[in-house]
Enzyme design. Structure first.
Site, PDB file in Angstrom:
ATOM      1  CB  CYS A   4      -1.000  -0.055   1.149  1.00  0.00           C
ATOM      2  SG  CYS A   4      -2.424   0.974   0.825  1.00  0.00           S
TER       3      CYS A   4
ATOM      4  CG  HIS B 127      -3.022  -3.356   4.124  1.00  0.00           C
ATOM      5  ND1 HIS B 127      -2.002  -2.700   4.771  1.00  0.00           N
ATOM      6  CD2 HIS B 127      -3.728  -2.404   3.473  1.00  0.00           C
ATOM      7  CE1 HIS B 127      -2.079  -1.411   4.531  1.00  0.00           C
ATOM      8  NE2 HIS B 127      -3.121  -1.200   3.748  1.00  0.00           N
TER       9      HIS B 127
ATOM     10  CD  GLU C 181      -0.025  -5.403   6.147  1.00  0.00           C
ATOM     11  OE1 GLU C 181      -0.002  -5.959   5.041  1.00  0.00           O
ATOM     12  OE2 GLU C 181      -0.362  -4.204   6.308  1.00  0.00           O
TER      13      GLU C 181
HETATM   14  N1  GLN Z   1      -3.688   6.244   1.266  1.00  0.00           N
HETATM   15  C1  GLN Z   1      -2.402   6.005   1.857  1.00  0.00           C
HETATM   16  C2  GLN Z   1      -1.333   6.845   1.188  1.00  0.00           C
HETATM   17  O1  GLN Z   1      -1.611   7.506   0.240  1.00  0.00           O
HETATM   18  C3  GLN Z   1      -2.048   4.541   1.762  1.00  0.00           C
HETATM   19  C4  GLN Z   1      -2.994   3.758   2.603  1.00  0.00           C
HETATM   20  C5  GLN Z   1      -2.424   2.511   3.175  1.00  0.00           C
HETATM   21  O2  GLN Z   1      -1.216   2.286   3.206  1.00  0.00           O
HETATM   22  N2  GLN Z   1      -3.287   1.682   3.698  1.00  0.00           N
HETATM   23  O3  GLN Z   1      -0.212   6.842   1.630  1.00  0.00           O
END
Ligand code: GLN
Length: 187
Positions: free
Chosen positions: A79, A169, A171
């Site tokens: 992410c 995610h 994890e």
């Molecule tokens: N929206 C977050 C960002 O732009 C990422 C979200 C996440 O890691 N769950 O950094």
């Protein structure tokens, strides 16, 4: 046995540490260049990419980490971590530019900013439960990028050489298959 670090500035790093322990590898939290020097691979967790970017620069970790990535250290970004590794973010140059993907942050929109989906992953006989939290969208992946999973026609798990990214995610599930896939990248 290799030691796998998890960047522990901000975000969901504890869950990655737990997952790595479950996979039976040595692990440590990484906040400083001297800690980075002790690991053979690194996970960049989810969280907030702008804060992580700032913290990486302030801690002096950015330069040595960029160097290790160039040298081929396996790295896995989930992410926000994937955002830091991308070549292009919201049409601007990304931080590490370590994988040839263009991402758009928070791209699923406010109404469905968090959701779950069963993902087909290359090489996995059973689907993987994907948890997406304010996830970015990978709008484009270069021809040298191996797309390992897609959702709605766009890559959500992708690999190029020593770099693995997931917009979800892994994890946050009990399923260690994607972490094991990453561990296989360590020679
Ligand atoms: N929206 C977050 C960002 O732009 C990422 C979200 C996440 O890691 N769950 O950094």
């Amino acid at each position: 046995m290799p030691k796998v670090g998890v960047l522990a500035m901000q975000g969901a790093f504890i869950e990655h540490i737990k997952m790595l322990k479950k996979c039976g590898v040595k692990t440590m939290e990484v906040r400083l260049p001297k800690e980075l020097a002790k690991v053979q691979a690194l996970i960049l967790p989810g969280g907030e990419s702008t804060s992580n970017r700032k913290l990486l620069e302030e801690s002096g970790l950015f330069k040595p980490l960029a160097e290790r990535i160039k040298q081929g250290m396996p790295i896995f970004g989930t992410c926000a971590g994937a955002i830091l590794l991308a070549k292009t973010v919201d049409s601007k140059p990304g931080l590490f530019q370590a994988i040839d993907i263009s991402v758009k942050k928070n791209a699923y929109g406010r109404q469905i900013d968090s959701f779950e989906a069963e993902l087909k992953v290359k090489g996995f006989p059973k689907p993987f439960h994907g948890v997406f939290i304010r996830a970015p969208i990978i709008e484009q992946a270069g021809k040298n990028v191996d797309v390992l999973s897609e959702f709605e026609g766009r890559a959500v798990l992708a690999k190029q050489n020593n770099v693995l990214v997931a917009t979800f995610h892994p994890e946050l599930t009990d399923d260690a298959r994607i972490h094991r896939l990453f561990l296989e990248m360590i020679k």
